[in-house]
Design a protein around this motif. Structure first.
Motif, PDB file in Angstrom:
ATOM      1  N   LEU A  66      16.975 -32.023  28.003  1.00 47.70           N
ATOM      2  CA  LEU A  66      18.306 -31.751  28.556  1.00 47.70           C
ATOM      3  C   LEU A  66      18.616 -30.259  28.494  1.00 47.70           C
ATOM      4  N   GLU A  67      18.301 -29.628  27.386  1.00 48.53           N
ATOM      5  CA  GLU A  67      18.577 -28.202  27.215  1.00 48.53           C
ATOM      6  C   GLU A  67      17.834 -27.338  28.224  1.00 48.53           C
ATOM      7  N   ILE A  68      16.635 -27.759  28.629  1.00 43.05           N
ATOM      8  CA  ILE A  68      15.867 -26.952  29.589  1.00 43.05           C
ATOM      9  C   ILE A  68      16.089 -27.424  31.021  1.00 43.05           C
ATOM     10  N   GLY A  69      17.033 -28.347  31.190  1.00 41.65           N
ATOM     11  CA  GLY A  69      17.439 -28.747  32.535  1.00 41.65           C
ATOM     12  C   GLY A  69      16.547 -29.766  33.211  1.00 41.65           C
ATOM     13  N   ARG A  70      15.673 -30.399  32.467  1.00 44.43           N
ATOM     14  CA  ARG A  70      14.800 -31.431  33.046  1.00 44.43           C
ATOM     15  C   ARG A  70      15.501 -32.792  32.925  1.00 44.43           C
ATOM     16  N   LEU A  71      16.564 -32.926  33.703  1.00 40.09           N
ATOM     17  CA  LEU A  71      17.455 -34.072  33.602  1.00 40.09           C
ATOM     18  C   LEU A  71      16.765 -35.386  33.925  1.00 40.09           C
ATOM     19  N   ASP A  72      15.911 -35.382  34.931  1.00 36.95           N
ATOM     20  CA  ASP A  72      15.221 -36.620  35.322  1.00 36.95           C
ATOM     21  C   ASP A  72      14.295 -37.121  34.216  1.00 36.95           C
ATOM     22  N   GLU A  73      13.774 -36.210  33.425  1.00 36.22           N
ATOM     23  CA  GLU A  73      12.920 -36.606  32.300  1.00 36.22           C
ATOM     24  C   GLU A  73      13.747 -36.955  31.074  1.00 36.22           C
ATOM     25  N   ALA A  74      14.859 -36.256  30.882  1.00 32.13           N
ATOM     26  CA  ALA A  74      15.706 -36.492  29.713  1.00 32.13           C
ATOM     27  C   ALA A  74      16.368 -37.858  29.766  1.00 32.13           C
ATOM     28  N   GLU A  75      16.760 -38.285  30.960  1.00 32.24           N
ATOM     29  CA  GLU A  75      17.521 -39.533  31.091  1.00 32.24           C
ATOM     30  C   GLU A  75      16.802 -40.748  30.500  1.00 32.24           C
ATOM     31  N   PRO A  76      15.574 -41.068  30.910  1.00 33.33           N
ATOM     32  CA  PRO A  76      14.946 -42.270  30.341  1.00 33.33           C
ATOM     33  C   PRO A  76      14.668 -42.146  28.841  1.00 33.33           C
ATOM     34  N   VAL A  77      14.428 -40.939  28.377  1.00 36.93           N
ATOM     35  CA  VAL A  77      14.155 -40.732  26.956  1.00 36.93           C
ATOM     36  C   VAL A  77      15.422 -41.006  26.143  1.00 36.93           C
ATOM     37  N   LEU A  78      16.552 -40.456  26.593  1.00 40.65           N
ATOM     38  CA  LEU A  78      17.813 -40.691  25.891  1.00 40.65           C
ATOM     39  C   LEU A  78      18.241 -42.155  25.987  1.00 40.65           C
ATOM     40  N   LEU A  79      18.046 -42.762  27.149  1.00 39.65           N
ATOM     41  CA  LEU A  79      18.389 -44.181  27.301  1.00 39.65           C
ATOM     42  C   LEU A  79      17.537 -45.043  26.374  1.00 39.65           C
ATOM     43  N   SER A  80      16.273 -44.700  26.232  1.00 38.97           N
ATOM     44  CA  SER A  80      15.396 -45.434  25.322  1.00 38.97           C
ATOM     45  C   SER A  80      15.843 -45.267  23.870  1.00 38.97           C
ATOM     46  N   ALA A  81      16.195 -44.047  23.490  1.00 40.04           N
ATOM     47  CA  ALA A  81      16.687 -43.804  22.127  1.00 40.04           C
ATOM     48  C   ALA A  81      17.927 -44.642  21.856  1.00 40.04           C
ATOM     49  N   LEU A  82      18.850 -44.650  22.808  1.00 37.08           N
ATOM     50  CA  LEU A  82      20.092 -45.403  22.628  1.00 37.08           C
ATOM     51  C   LEU A  82      19.819 -46.905  22.575  1.00 37.08           C
ATOM     52  N   ALA A  83      18.949 -47.391  23.435  1.00 35.81           N
ATOM     53  CA  ALA A  83      18.630 -48.823  23.434  1.00 35.81           C
ATOM     54  C   ALA A  83      18.037 -49.250  22.096  1.00 35.81           C
ATOM     55  N   LYS A  84      17.161 -48.427  21.532  1.00 36.17           N
ATOM     56  CA  LYS A  84      16.551 -48.755  20.244  1.00 36.17           C
ATOM     57  C   LYS A  84      17.591 -48.728  19.129  1.00 36.17           C
ATOM     58  N   LYS A  85      18.515 -47.781  19.182  1.00 35.14           N
ATOM     59  CA  LYS A  85      19.572 -47.733  18.173  1.00 35.14           C
ATOM     60  C   LYS A  85      20.493 -48.941  18.294  1.00 35.14           C
ATOM     61  N   ARG A  86      20.843 -49.288  19.510  1.00 28.80           N
ATOM     62  CA  ARG A  86      21.720 -50.445  19.723  1.00 28.80           C
ATOM     63  C   ARG A  86      21.029 -51.756  19.359  1.00 28.80           C
ATOM     64  N   ALA A  87      19.730 -51.832  19.578  1.00 28.03           N
ATOM     65  CA  ALA A  87      18.990 -53.050  19.243  1.00 28.03           C
ATOM     66  C   ALA A  87      19.047 -53.330  17.743  1.00 28.03           C
ATOM     67  N   LYS A  88      19.186 -52.291  16.972  1.00 30.41           N
ATOM     68  CA  LYS A  88      19.309 -52.436  15.528  1.00 30.41           C
ATOM     69  C   LYS A  88      20.766 -52.660  15.102  1.00 30.41           C
ATOM     70  N   GLY A  89      21.676 -52.691  16.104  1.00 26.23           N
ATOM     71  CA  GLY A  89      23.085 -52.863  15.786  1.00 26.23           C
ATOM     72  C   GLY A  89      23.710 -51.594  15.224  1.00 26.23           C
ATOM     73  N   ALA A  90      23.084 -50.487  15.475  1.00 23.97           N
ATOM     74  CA  ALA A  90      23.535 -49.228  14.888  1.00 23.97           C
ATOM     75  C   ALA A  90      24.802 -48.712  15.571  1.00 23.97           C
ATOM     76  N   THR A  91      25.813 -48.471  14.763  1.00 20.51           N
ATOM     77  CA  THR A  91      27.019 -47.788  15.238  1.00 20.51           C
ATOM     78  C   THR A  91      27.259 -46.599  14.313  1.00 20.51           C
ATOM     79  N   SER A  92      26.202 -45.904  14.008  1.00 17.54           N
ATOM     80  CA  SER A  92      26.286 -44.754  13.121  1.00 17.54           C
ATOM     81  C   SER A  92      26.590 -43.490  13.915  1.00 17.54           C
ATOM     82  N   HIS A  93      26.791 -42.413  13.182  1.00 13.90           N
ATOM     83  CA  HIS A  93      27.041 -41.136  13.855  1.00 13.90           C
ATOM     84  C   HIS A  93      25.862 -40.722  14.722  1.00 13.90           C
ATOM     85  N   THR A  94      24.641 -41.158  14.365  1.00 10.10           N
ATOM     86  CA  THR A  94      23.494 -40.791  15.194  1.00 10.10           C
ATOM     87  C   THR A  94      23.528 -41.505  16.545  1.00 10.10           C
TER      88      THR A  94
END
Length: 168
Positions: free
Chosen positions: A91-119
């Protein structure tokens, strides 16, 4: 821990040296394919990203992710953190198309664990930044509201007076 403190204080050069030393020790002790090596690699990459050395950081985040996926699998708690950091780097280097699936995957994995933490909130905030850069402002706003709700849930209403709320 000292390296992390120095990095947060802005002494990236000394922190980098300590992170490199920690990585070497972990590699010597555990071998190159170990979760502790992936963790140390992620820490070094984070330090490099703070210095805006994004190319080096990206390569190390990918290396850390590869090690953890091979050694401990995608369900390991380190994986969403590394994905978040890699997405943040892209995201910082502007590669938005690459950042999107990576961030979505991170969020999906956090949500799958039921995580509602600051992370979880931090990843949502990065997705909001991504959506804003894509000019998808309604989605960005909804994500910001969700991140704020998590922050308040985690820290209480005092989070509203915290100057770093919304930063990730």
């Amino acid at each position: 821990h000292l390296a992390g403190c120095l990095d947060k204080l802005g002494d990236h050069e000394e922190a980098e040296g300590l992170f490199k030393q920690a990585l070497q020790i972990r590699t010597d002790e555990r071998g190159p394919k170990h979760s502790e090596v992936a963790d140390a690699t992620n820490n070094l990459a984070t330090c490099l990203m703070e210095q805006e050395r994004y190319g080096e950081a990206e390569a190390l985040f990918r290396q850390a992710l590869s090690i953890d996926l091979e050694v401990v699998g995608e369900r390991h708690p380190h994986v969403p953190r590394i994905l978040h950091n890699l997405g943040r780097c892209l995201l910082e280097i502007g590669r938005l198309d690459e950042a999107e699936p990576v961030l979505l995957s991170a969020l999906a994995k956090k949500r799958a664990k039921g995580a509602t933490s600051h992370t979880t909130g931090k990843t949502i905030t990065k997705l909001a930044k991504l959506r804003a850069r894509q000019k998808r402002f309604a989605e960005a706003e909804a994500l910001c509201r969700e991140a704020l709700a998590i922050q308040i849930h985690v820290e209480g209403v005092g989070a509203l007076t915290n100057p770093v709320v919304g930063r990730a």
